[in-house]
Design a protein around this motif. Sequence first.
Motif, short mmCIF file in Angstrom:
data_model
loop_
_atom_site.label_atom_id
_atom_site.label_comp_id
_atom_site.label_asym_id
_atom_site.label_seq_id
_atom_site.Cartn_x
_atom_site.Cartn_y
_atom_site.Cartn_z
N HIS A 47 0.85 -1.19 0.00
CA HIS A 47 0.00 0.00 0.00
C HIS A 47 0.88 1.25 0.00
O HIS A 47 1.89 1.32 0.69
CB HIS A 47 -0.93 0.00 1.21
CG HIS A 47 -2.18 -0.78 0.99
ND1 HIS A 47 -3.43 -0.23 1.02
CD2 HIS A 47 -2.36 -2.08 0.68
CE1 HIS A 47 -4.34 -1.15 0.76
NE2 HIS A 47 -3.72 -2.28 0.55
N SER A 92 -1.08 0.14 -5.48
CA SER A 92 -1.22 -0.86 -4.43
C SER A 92 -1.81 -2.16 -5.00
O SER A 92 -2.55 -2.14 -5.98
CB SER A 92 -2.13 -0.34 -3.32
OG SER A 92 -1.63 0.87 -2.79
N HIS A 112 -3.01 -0.98 5.72
CA HIS A 112 -3.99 -1.98 5.28
C HIS A 112 -5.10 -2.16 6.31
O HIS A 112 -4.86 -2.12 7.52
CB HIS A 112 -3.27 -3.31 5.03
CG HIS A 112 -4.09 -4.31 4.27
ND1 HIS A 112 -5.11 -5.03 4.84
CD2 HIS A 112 -4.05 -4.69 2.96
CE1 HIS A 112 -5.65 -5.83 3.93
NE2 HIS A 112 -5.02 -5.64 2.79
#
Length: 282
Positions: free
Chosen positions: A107, A208, A112
């Motif tokens: 990410h 991502s 996350h």
Amino acid sequence: MTHINALDPGASPLDYYGYELRRHREAAGLTQKQLGEILNYTGSLVGQIETARKVPTPEFSERVDAALGTDGMFSRLVELVLRSQLPAWFRQVAELEARAVEMCTFHTHLVHGLLQTKAYASAVLGALDRTDLDDRISARLARQRIFEKGEPTVFWAVISEAALYQEIGGREIMRGQLARLLSFEGNPRINVQVLPFSSGAHAGLQGSFDLFRFDSDPDIVYTEGYGSGHPTANPDTVKDCSLRYDHLQAAALSLRESAELIRRVMEERYGEQCDPGRDPVA
């Protein structure tokens, strides 16, 4: 207002939960108020859940199982209820998370969801829309129960250093979120690496992605757009993203160095600050 007798237990997991809660409560000879007192919740909340106007939490469900002797039925059912509260396009991802033996995630600007604190999740989910926010937060946090399985999912997270500086929700919330990341130190199944600014151009510049691995099923790559998700088992895509992830991990700081950076950012950027002329508070 929905009348309890009008509930169709086959309409949704939430309706089924409410129908069964009412049935077991009445079989025990308890009013909503009496059950609420036993559970340490209000009778009003019990009524709202029975009429499918409120989403139950895992904690509520555990107390109901204990109070009504339902052998974990509501604790199992609440997982389906919470999953049904996720956006339709994301439910498949929650199922992948529950089945995967290993997850590798990258990410660029956000921690996350499986690692988020409640306060951080609230700030993220409520940024533009606060409708049913409590229910959406509960649904997100419920996904983290995959780490409580008998054999928890092995989770690898590479996050950009930018995510540490993106002040979501304010300094106190960020302090708590970074502390949460540090709490995984020493846990061999939850591993957090930071991709530093100094890495320059890297294999994740396209965005991502998540990589799911299973015992017997093919690997799956998941990418996300605005209001949509894109899982694929295409061998070429999986091969490409697996290679990209290997390079991201190689460019990222080690687990120990990542923890040191997270701790430094937490203290220097989000640590307690005092007004000039005042003594610091311990």
